[in-house]
Design a protein around this motif. Sequence first.
Motif, PDB file in Angstrom:
ATOM      1  N   GLU A 115      68.280  56.780  79.350  1.00  0.00           N
ATOM      2  CA  GLU A 115      67.864  55.537  78.693  1.00  0.00           C
ATOM      3  C   GLU A 115      66.378  55.591  78.378  1.00  0.00           C
ATOM      4  OE1 GLU A 115      68.702  52.244  81.227  1.00  0.00           O
ATOM      5  OE2 GLU A 115      70.843  52.282  80.819  1.00  0.00           O
ATOM      6  N   GLY A 116      65.978  54.790  77.400  1.00  0.00           N
ATOM      7  CA  GLY A 116      64.559  54.667  77.096  1.00  0.00           C
ATOM      8  C   GLY A 116      63.900  53.694  78.058  1.00  0.00           C
ATOM      9  N   LEU A 117      62.591  53.778  78.150  1.00  0.00           N
ATOM     10  CA  LEU A 117      61.852  52.869  79.014  1.00  0.00           C
ATOM     11  C   LEU A 117      61.621  51.544  78.296  1.00  0.00           C
ATOM     12  CD1 LEU A 117      59.179  55.297  80.467  1.00  0.00           C
ATOM     13  CD2 LEU A 117      61.234  54.461  81.597  1.00  0.00           C
ATOM     14  N   GLY A 118      61.292  50.519  79.009  1.00  0.00           N
ATOM     15  CA  GLY A 118      60.946  49.229  78.427  1.00  0.00           C
ATOM     16  C   GLY A 118      62.028  48.200  78.626  1.00  0.00           C
ATOM     17  N   LYS A 119      61.714  46.972  78.233  1.00  0.00           N
ATOM     18  CA  LYS A 119      62.608  45.838  78.450  1.00  0.00           C
ATOM     19  C   LYS A 119      63.954  46.028  77.744  1.00  0.00           C
ATOM     20  CE  LYS A 119      62.639  40.818  78.044  1.00  0.00           C
ATOM     21  NZ  LYS A 119      61.891  39.656  77.591  1.00  0.00           N
ATOM     22  N   ASN A 120      63.910  46.533  76.521  1.00  0.00           N
ATOM     23  CA  ASN A 120      65.130  46.691  75.730  1.00  0.00           C
ATOM     24  C   ASN A 120      65.552  48.157  75.611  1.00  0.00           C
ATOM     25  OD1 ASN A 120      65.201  43.885  75.191  1.00  0.00           O
ATOM     26  ND2 ASN A 120      63.661  44.181  73.596  1.00  0.00           N
ATOM     27  N   ASN A 121      65.083  49.001  76.485  1.00  0.00           N
ATOM     28  CA  ASN A 121      65.396  50.434  76.488  1.00  0.00           C
ATOM     29  C   ASN A 121      65.024  51.116  75.172  1.00  0.00           C
ATOM     30  OD1 ASN A 121      66.451  50.123  79.055  1.00  0.00           O
ATOM     31  ND2 ASN A 121      68.529  49.769  78.299  1.00  0.00           N
ATOM     32  N   GLU A 122      64.008  50.592  74.493  1.00  0.00           N
ATOM     33  CA  GLU A 122      63.599  51.148  73.207  1.00  0.00           C
ATOM     34  C   GLU A 122      62.521  52.212  73.347  1.00  0.00           C
ATOM     35  OE1 GLU A 122      60.564  48.049  74.086  1.00  0.00           O
ATOM     36  OE2 GLU A 122      62.720  48.065  74.258  1.00  0.00           O
ATOM     37  N   GLY A 123      62.040  52.445  74.542  1.00  0.00           N
ATOM     38  CA  GLY A 123      60.948  53.389  74.770  1.00  0.00           C
ATOM     39  C   GLY A 123      61.384  54.836  74.680  1.00  0.00           C
ATOM     40  N   GLN A 124      60.449  55.708  74.877  1.00  0.00           N
ATOM     41  CA  GLN A 124      60.667  57.142  74.773  1.00  0.00           C
ATOM     42  C   GLN A 124      61.658  57.619  75.836  1.00  0.00           C
ATOM     43  OE1 GLN A 124      56.946  59.110  74.624  1.00  0.00           O
ATOM     44  NE2 GLN A 124      57.820  61.122  74.326  1.00  0.00           N
ATOM     45  N   LYS A 125      62.588  58.491  75.433  1.00  0.00           N
ATOM     46  CA  LYS A 125      63.595  58.998  76.356  1.00  0.00           C
ATOM     47  C   LYS A 125      63.191  60.338  76.959  1.00  0.00           C
ATOM     48  CE  LYS A 125      67.316  56.651  74.021  1.00  0.00           C
ATOM     49  NZ  LYS A 125      68.545  56.752  73.282  1.00  0.00           N
ATOM     50  N   GLU A 126      62.396  61.098  76.243  1.00  0.00           N
ATOM     51  CA  GLU A 126      61.963  62.406  76.726  1.00  0.00           C
ATOM     52  C   GLU A 126      60.634  62.270  77.445  1.00  0.00           C
ATOM     53  OE1 GLU A 126      63.711  65.271  76.457  1.00  0.00           O
ATOM     54  OE2 GLU A 126      65.287  63.964  75.687  1.00  0.00           O
ATOM     55  N   PRO A 127      60.418  63.076  78.470  1.00  0.00           N
ATOM     56  CA  PRO A 127      59.121  63.026  79.149  1.00  0.00           C
ATOM     57  C   PRO A 127      58.007  63.510  78.236  1.00  0.00           C
ATOM     58  CG  PRO A 127      60.510  64.756  80.062  1.00  0.00           C
ATOM     59  CD  PRO A 127      61.326  64.028  79.054  1.00  0.00           C
ATOM     60  N   LEU A 128      56.800  63.099  78.534  1.00  0.00           N
ATOM     61  CA  LEU A 128      55.652  63.533  77.745  1.00  0.00           C
ATOM     62  C   LEU A 128      55.459  65.028  77.894  1.00  0.00           C
ATOM     63  CD1 LEU A 128      53.088  60.754  78.672  1.00  0.00           C
ATOM     64  CD2 LEU A 128      54.398  60.947  76.575  1.00  0.00           C
ATOM     65  N   MET A 129      55.155  65.678  76.796  1.00  0.00           N
ATOM     66  CA  MET A 129      54.872  67.106  76.855  1.00  0.00           C
ATOM     67  C   MET A 129      53.378  67.257  77.090  1.00  0.00           C
ATOM     68  SD  MET A 129      57.774  68.378  76.625  1.00  0.00           S
ATOM     69  CE  MET A 129      57.282  70.071  76.666  1.00  0.00           C
ATOM     70  N   LEU A 130      53.034  67.929  78.141  1.00  0.00           N
ATOM     71  CA  LEU A 130      51.642  68.102  78.493  1.00  0.00           C
ATOM     72  C   LEU A 130      51.177  69.497  78.114  1.00  0.00           C
ATOM     73  CD1 LEU A 130      51.669  66.458  82.020  1.00  0.00           C
ATOM     74  CD2 LEU A 130      51.044  65.436  79.847  1.00  0.00           C
ATOM     75  N   ASP A 131      49.933  69.583  77.712  1.00  0.00           N
ATOM     76  CA  ASP A 131      49.330  70.861  77.399  1.00  0.00           C
ATOM     77  C   ASP A 131      48.470  71.236  78.593  1.00  0.00           C
ATOM     78  OD1 ASP A 131      48.458  73.108  76.107  1.00  0.00           O
ATOM     79  OD2 ASP A 131      46.901  72.057  74.967  1.00  0.00           O
ATOM     80  N   PHE A 132      48.912  72.209  79.350  1.00  0.00           N
ATOM     81  CA  PHE A 132      48.188  72.610  80.550  1.00  0.00           C
ATOM     82  C   PHE A 132      47.152  73.667  80.221  1.00  0.00           C
ATOM     83  CE2 PHE A 132      52.088  70.920  82.289  1.00  0.00           C
ATOM     84  CZ  PHE A 132      51.624  70.158  83.333  1.00  0.00           C
TER      85      PHE A 132
END
Length: 165
Positions: free
Chosen positions: A37-54
């Motif tokens: 599910e997406g994040l947020g009240k209505n599940n409209e947020g991002q579903k994939e984790p943030l891609m970090l540049d290490f």
Amino acid sequence: MSDLSGTHRGDVFTSAAPVRGGIGMYLLQKMGWKQGEGLGKNNEGQKEPLMLDFKVDRKGLVTEGEGKKPAAKAPVVKDLSGKHPVSALGELCNKRKWGAPRYDMIHESGPSHMRDFLFKVHVNGTDYQPSITSNNKKLAKAQAASVCLQILGLIPRTEMVPNQL
């Protein structure tokens, strides 16, 4: 640089398995989030984790034009005119390792509802004192600090203490 398993150190971050547990996952699930599910009240947020540049090298942070040598800079004189004089003088003394300025009341007069105060400030072995009194202690200290900063040439002699202290 390689670790014991033979993989390159930078590959550890890109080939790592997705997180399947931990305190973060526990807290999200406790608040009602479900996998996929997406994040947020209505599940409209991002579903994939943030891609970090290490950053895996030891070169420091990179900026644009890093290969260019900066032009020689003129010595920077910090503008103290926008600061409260007592703060500016304290910073100056600290930076120059002179010790904290010492404010001494040298004159107090007038009836209790209309007092006049005069302070002097002792900085680096020298006393600085304004020529006029003030009707409150805070302003009198600020006037002493202003006189010191003016004599040291750090603020213009025409500039006086701000009216709203």
